[in-house]
Design an enzyme around this catalytic site. Structure first.
Site, short mmCIF file in Angstrom:
data_model
loop_
_atom_site.label_atom_id
_atom_site.label_comp_id
_atom_site.label_asym_id
_atom_site.label_seq_id
_atom_site.Cartn_x
_atom_site.Cartn_y
_atom_site.Cartn_z
N HIS A 85 55.90 17.35 31.01
CA HIS A 85 54.43 17.37 31.07
C HIS A 85 53.94 17.49 32.50
O HIS A 85 52.75 17.29 32.78
CB HIS A 85 53.84 16.13 30.37
N ASP B 202 46.60 7.55 29.22
CA ASP B 202 45.61 7.98 28.22
C ASP B 202 46.31 8.71 27.06
O ASP B 202 45.95 8.55 25.90
CB ASP B 202 44.60 8.94 28.83
N GLU C 144 37.23 2.89 32.30
CA GLU C 144 37.42 4.24 32.85
C GLU C 144 36.04 4.86 33.05
O GLU C 144 35.02 4.25 32.72
CB GLU C 144 38.26 5.13 31.93
#
Ligand SMILES: Cc1cc2nc3c(=O)[nH]c(=O)nc-3n(C[C@H](O)[C@H](O)[C@H](O)COP(=O)(O)OP(=O)(O)OC[C@H]3O[C@@H](n4cnc5c(N)ncnc54)[C@H](O)[C@@H]3O)c2cc1C
Length: 574
Positions: free
Chosen positions: A146, A208, A321
């Site tokens: 990723h 997340d 956040e």
């Protein structure tokens, strides 16, 4: 290095052995061709999505037709090392000369020589010890790739497919149930399902998105809305099993082999391959209140966010956040990106005419703490804690969802993006840590000017607390107790719609230049540089510590070459 009975997908790419178990019974194709285009063709005419390919010959095909003869000689010699490893029972496949591809999709020039699907830490040790015999061979531990800039690649080297390790699917509770032993190739989603689903316990700090691997995130940091309280994921690892670049299998923790322990956390894969990690847990709530508050002024947004992340737990939230969005009806970048519950509508009439080109959203979560908590008692707690905040009173969105549903929220984004074709297009993401001192100027010069039209994806910005990060790890941060993470999560259109990838990359460079020219105190998160000088500047006064760690734990510079920090030919510490 093709395996007899290997499973490939419709594009002719080898399917990870771990995933093969989930496939339906494949059909068979028998071929002597190592060419994946040809295999794709066979699959398409057989109208199958995947098939078992039985190779008749050429198990070690020539790797790269464009190399010169001395390169060829070296590649053949490195392939011999791979053959030798295979003869020891270590599972190997080849990428067959196709270019490597990660989530960023920006690296065009990397081709893996061989992919190893290790079964044990000792097999990884054997691979690293074998690589020493070659002057060029490198080894990259790879989670789910990723990364954005090829950090998990090894051009003409070996990639370790960490999710293939049988321990990757295993999560075992340890201690009095307040720790979990996990394989480093496990995804955080797997950890969630086992810990929460089976034991009602949960890691304290998340990312997340949970499709990332444990080894991949703790090699960087691993940040989300819980980090202000618990620190990043790398601050919540109690013990690891690591195979160093020398091939030593070492158990390390704060008390045992602590130099290696702290080197590897945030170490960008440079010092060892993490094979197992022990992670701190806490009791998991069943339900959470998920809230979004809209602000028109950055100063009010940042002031409230900083207030909440510095309050005691009894006066704050369990997740904090924030993000910037465009003051327009743009479905991706604007008002519609804010509401969370079905049927919620963003009423733009509530935005004052004086508001600027961008607006701000503070995102908060409160855990239902006690079994007896009901929605009404949580309403009261939330109202008290929001009372002094300066958001637009009529632009408050909230919803109650299960804890697991909240943590899997980005999975829905992934599913949508897969469906509309934007998950597999390039993602020129930029992540920065910016000091509190400079964040208002960052907003003025970058959010309000360079990024005023949005980026085709989320623009996260929220404060973090430095004392929750262990300075003994390899991560480097800006000065000051409070700093912000800025994450520009760009998506590019599948059919060349919107700005080109080159334009997005150029805009990232413009942002970095702007930060440098204005003397901002900032660091790249998930850093990517091309030269040693740039890496030295990134690490600043921590560079000598980083180099010292490299010379002790991976002196031949075999590990994680895709980070482009050290090279096998010229390790910069020699
Ligand atoms: C959709 C998405 C959402 C994201 N959300 C967040 C987020 O909320 N917070 C956040 O902090 N980051 C986030 N990231 C970034 C993420 O942390 C990095 O991409 C990270 O690299 C993890 O991905 P991975 O597990 O696939 O690792 P890879 O990309 O495979 O590897 C990353 C680096 O770690 C090394 N590495 C991998 N496994 C090991 C191991 N076992 N031992 C030693 N080194 C290893 C690799 O060599 C490479 O250098 C997100 C990325 C994506 C694509």
């Amino acid at each position: 290095m093709r395996h007899l009975g290997e499973v490939v997908d419709k594009r002719g790419y080898v399917v990870n052995p771990k995933r093969q178990r989930q496939l339906e019974i494949p059909s068979y194709i028998i071929t002597s061709s190592p060419c994946h285009t040809f295999i794709s063709f066979l699959l398409s005419i057989s109208n199958k999505k995947r098939a078992m390919v039985v190779y008749l010959e050429q198990r070690f095909p020539a790797h790269d037709q464009t190399t010169n003869s001395s390169d060829d000689h070296q590649i053949q010699s490195d392939l011999n090392i791979c053959r030798e490893l295979e003869s020891q029972g270590i599972p190997i496949t080849t990428s067959n000369g196709r270019p490597d591809r990660d989530f960023g999709g920006l690296t065009k020039d990397s081709k893996t020589l061989a992919i190893i699907h290790p079964l044990t830490a000792h097999q990884i040790s054997a691979v690293l010890r074998a690589a020493v015999a070659s002057p060029t061979l490198t080894v990259a531990p790879c989670g789910n790739a990723h990364s954005i800039h090829g950090q998990a690649f090894a051009h003409r080297g070996i990639v370790l497919d960490m999710p293939a390790m049988p321990t990757s699917g295993k999560v075992t509770l340890a201690g009095a149930g307040d720790f979990a032993d996990v394989g480093a190739g496990a995804t955080w989603e797997e950890v969630l399902k086992r810990c929460v689903g089976e034991h009602g316990m949960a890691p304290r700090s998340w990312t997340d998105y949970l499709g990332l691997t444990v080894g991949g995130t703790v090699s960087n940091a691993g940040v989300s809305g819980q980090a202000f309280r618990h620190g990043p994921q790398s601050s919540n690892v109690m013990e690891m099993e690591v195979v160093t670049g020398n091939g030593d299998v070492v158990v390390c923790s704060e008390r045992q082999n602590s130099d290696l322990f702290f080197a590897v956390l945030g170490g960008l894969g440079q010092f060892g391959v993490i094979t197992k990690a022990t992670i701190a847990l806490q009791p998991a709530p069943t339900t959470v209140r998920w809230i979004r508050l809209v602000y028109t002024e950055f100063s009010a947004f940042a002031g409230d966010a900083e207030f909440l992340v510095t309050q005691p737990e009894s006066n704050s939230f369990d997740y904090v956040e924030g993000f910037v969005f465009v003051n327009s009806d743009d479905p991706v970048n604007g008002w519609p990106s804010v509401p969370i519950g079905s049927g919620q509508v963003f009423d733009q009439a509530e935005i004052p005419r004086t508001a600027g080109p961008v607006l701000y959203c503070l995102e908060l979560v409160l855990h239902y703490k006690n079994k007896g908590d009901d929605s009404a008692s949580v309403d009261k707690i939330v109202d008290v804690r929001l009372q002094r905040l300066r958001y637009c009173r009529d632009l408050r969105f909230e919803v109650d969802v299960s804890y697991v549903e909240f943590l899997l929220r980005v999975k829905h984004v992934e599913q949508k993006a897969v469906a509309n074709g934007t998950w597999h297009t390039p993602h020129p993401w930029l992540n920065l840590f910016v000091s509190q001192r400079d964040i208002a100027d960052f907003d003025r010069l970058i959010f309000k000017k360079i990024l005023k039209d949005g980026i085709g994806g989320p623009m996260l910005v929220y404060p973090l607390i430095k004392s929750k990060w262990d300075s003994r790890t390899s991560v480097v941060l800006p000065e000051g107790e409070i700093f912000y993470i800025v994450a520009l999560l760009r998506f590019s259109g599948p059919n060349n719609t919107g700005p080109t990838v080159d334009n997005m990359v150029a805009q990232n460079q413009e942002i970095i230049r702007c930060c440098a020219e204005h003397g901002f105190d900032f660091k790249l998160y998930l850093p990517h540089y091309r030269t040693t000088e740039q890496w030295k500047a990134h690490f600043g006064d921590q560079w000598s510590r980083f180099v010292d760690r490299k010379s002790r734990f991976d002196p031949m510079a075999i590990l994680a070459p895709g980070q482009r920090i050290f090279s096998r030919a010229h390790p910069s510490y020699l």
